[in-house]
Design an enzyme around this catalytic site. Sequence first.
Site, PDB file in Angstrom:
ATOM      1  N   ASP A  61       0.870  -1.162   0.000  1.00  0.00           N
ATOM      2  CA  ASP A  61       0.000   0.000   0.000  1.00  0.00           C
ATOM      3  C   ASP A  61       0.912   1.218   0.000  1.00  0.00           C
ATOM      4  O   ASP A  61       1.496   1.565   1.034  1.00  0.00           O
ATOM      5  CB  ASP A  61      -0.909  -0.003   1.227  1.00  0.00           C
ATOM      6  CG  ASP A  61      -1.886   1.183   1.247  1.00  0.00           C
ATOM      7  OD1 ASP A  61      -1.748   2.087   0.394  1.00  0.00           O
ATOM      8  OD2 ASP A  61      -2.771   1.204   2.121  1.00  0.00           O
ATOM      9  N   ASN A  88       3.380   5.326 -10.955  1.00  0.00           N
ATOM     10  CA  ASN A  88       2.157   5.215 -11.754  1.00  0.00           C
ATOM     11  C   ASN A  88       0.886   5.255 -10.926  1.00  0.00           C
ATOM     12  O   ASN A  88      -0.163   5.678 -11.423  1.00  0.00           O
ATOM     13  CB  ASN A  88       2.209   3.907 -12.560  1.00  0.00           C
ATOM     14  CG  ASN A  88       0.849   3.510 -13.081  1.00  0.00           C
ATOM     15  OD1 ASN A  88       0.331   4.102 -14.017  1.00  0.00           O
ATOM     16  ND2 ASN A  88       0.246   2.501 -12.451  1.00  0.00           N
ATOM     17  N   TYR A 152      -7.816  15.634  -7.087  1.00  0.00           N
ATOM     18  CA  TYR A 152      -6.967  14.790  -7.947  1.00  0.00           C
ATOM     19  C   TYR A 152      -6.156  15.651  -8.903  1.00  0.00           C
ATOM     20  O   TYR A 152      -4.936  15.494  -9.028  1.00  0.00           O
ATOM     21  CB  TYR A 152      -7.849  13.815  -8.720  1.00  0.00           C
ATOM     22  CG  TYR A 152      -7.173  13.097  -9.860  1.00  0.00           C
ATOM     23  CD1 TYR A 152      -6.369  11.992  -9.617  1.00  0.00           C
ATOM     24  CD2 TYR A 152      -7.359  13.512 -11.178  1.00  0.00           C
ATOM     25  CE1 TYR A 152      -5.752  11.325 -10.672  1.00  0.00           C
ATOM     26  CE2 TYR A 152      -6.751  12.849 -12.228  1.00  0.00           C
ATOM     27  CZ  TYR A 152      -5.948  11.748 -11.970  1.00  0.00           C
ATOM     28  OH  TYR A 152      -5.336  11.085 -13.016  1.00  0.00           O
ATOM     29  N   ALA A 154      -5.367  18.778  -8.614  1.00  0.00           N
ATOM     30  CA  ALA A 154      -4.397  19.565  -7.852  1.00  0.00           C
ATOM     31  C   ALA A 154      -3.196  18.713  -7.443  1.00  0.00           C
ATOM     32  O   ALA A 154      -2.052  19.178  -7.476  1.00  0.00           O
ATOM     33  CB  ALA A 154      -5.076  20.159  -6.618  1.00  0.00           C
ATOM     34  N   LYS A 156      -2.041  16.054  -9.006  1.00  0.00           N
ATOM     35  CA  LYS A 156      -1.237  15.780 -10.202  1.00  0.00           C
ATOM     36  C   LYS A 156      -0.448  17.018 -10.622  1.00  0.00           C
ATOM     37  O   LYS A 156       0.682  16.910 -11.123  1.00  0.00           O
ATOM     38  CB  LYS A 156      -2.127  15.298 -11.338  1.00  0.00           C
ATOM     39  CG  LYS A 156      -2.703  13.896 -11.133  1.00  0.00           C
ATOM     40  CD  LYS A 156      -1.610  12.855 -11.021  1.00  0.00           C
ATOM     41  CE  LYS A 156      -2.170  11.437 -11.025  1.00  0.00           C
ATOM     42  NZ  LYS A 156      -1.110  10.408 -10.858  1.00  0.00           N
TER      43      LYS A 156
END
Length: 272
Positions: A61, A88, A152, A154, A156
């Site tokens: 995790d 990834n 999400y 923000a 990235k």
Amino acid sequence: MSLVMDFAGKVVAVTGGARGVGRGVVEAFLDAGADVEFCGRSEPTTLPERDGRPASFRPVDVRDAAQNEAWIAGVAERHGRLDVLVNNVGGSPFGRFEAGSPRYFQAITEINFLSAAVATRAAFPALRAASGSVINITSISARRPSPGTAVYGAAKAALESLTRSLAVEWAPEIRVNAISSGLVHTESAVDHYGTPEQYAEIARTIPRGRLASPQELGNVCVMLASPLSAHVTGAVIPVDGGGEWPAFLSHTPNADIVQQADRLDITGGSSS
């Protein structure tokens, strides 16, 4: 130096390689001859392999910093080196910003940004020894409005900023680049967009008329990690089929645009 994409003897670590884009990345590096390890929360039903060389999987995790760091250290220890790290792991459910809780915001940031930061920091000694590279998978959501997945987008965007900063901070020993992914045809893509008809409608919003395949993103990762990109660092490479069709042209197909340009004589020279 031979400018070929031969990764024989090289070691590649990929976070979240069980399916989707991550699987495409794992398979692309296997095709190039690399030894590949990948992690995820659930073990895949099959391990990708090439010529009897399977990729290796570990349950991790990556939101747990201790697990994340231990996995990176283990990859380097098992192989005696680490040449490429591909961050990834990522994703987000759809939901209105005002409905999100602080814990939700934290979880989205952890998976899409902090996990990559932790893994990259942990990989630093091995990557420096190998003159290796980091490749971060980001998203078009980092550069354009992302309603419904605002945190999400923000996160990235933060990952793209980290990419550019580390490219300078870690030069010249380690190269750090990113791929800005557009829409990708994964195992669940059709269901994600509703129906085959809705999926086709989404595909038509992309100038090249289709979603990318995971392998296509994997191929760009291989290129960025190879000697072909030896002087490329701090770059964010769009792999999005040309982006998204401009809204003001939504009712004007490509052929019509060309015909209009011909009539207006704006494709070359001047009209009089």
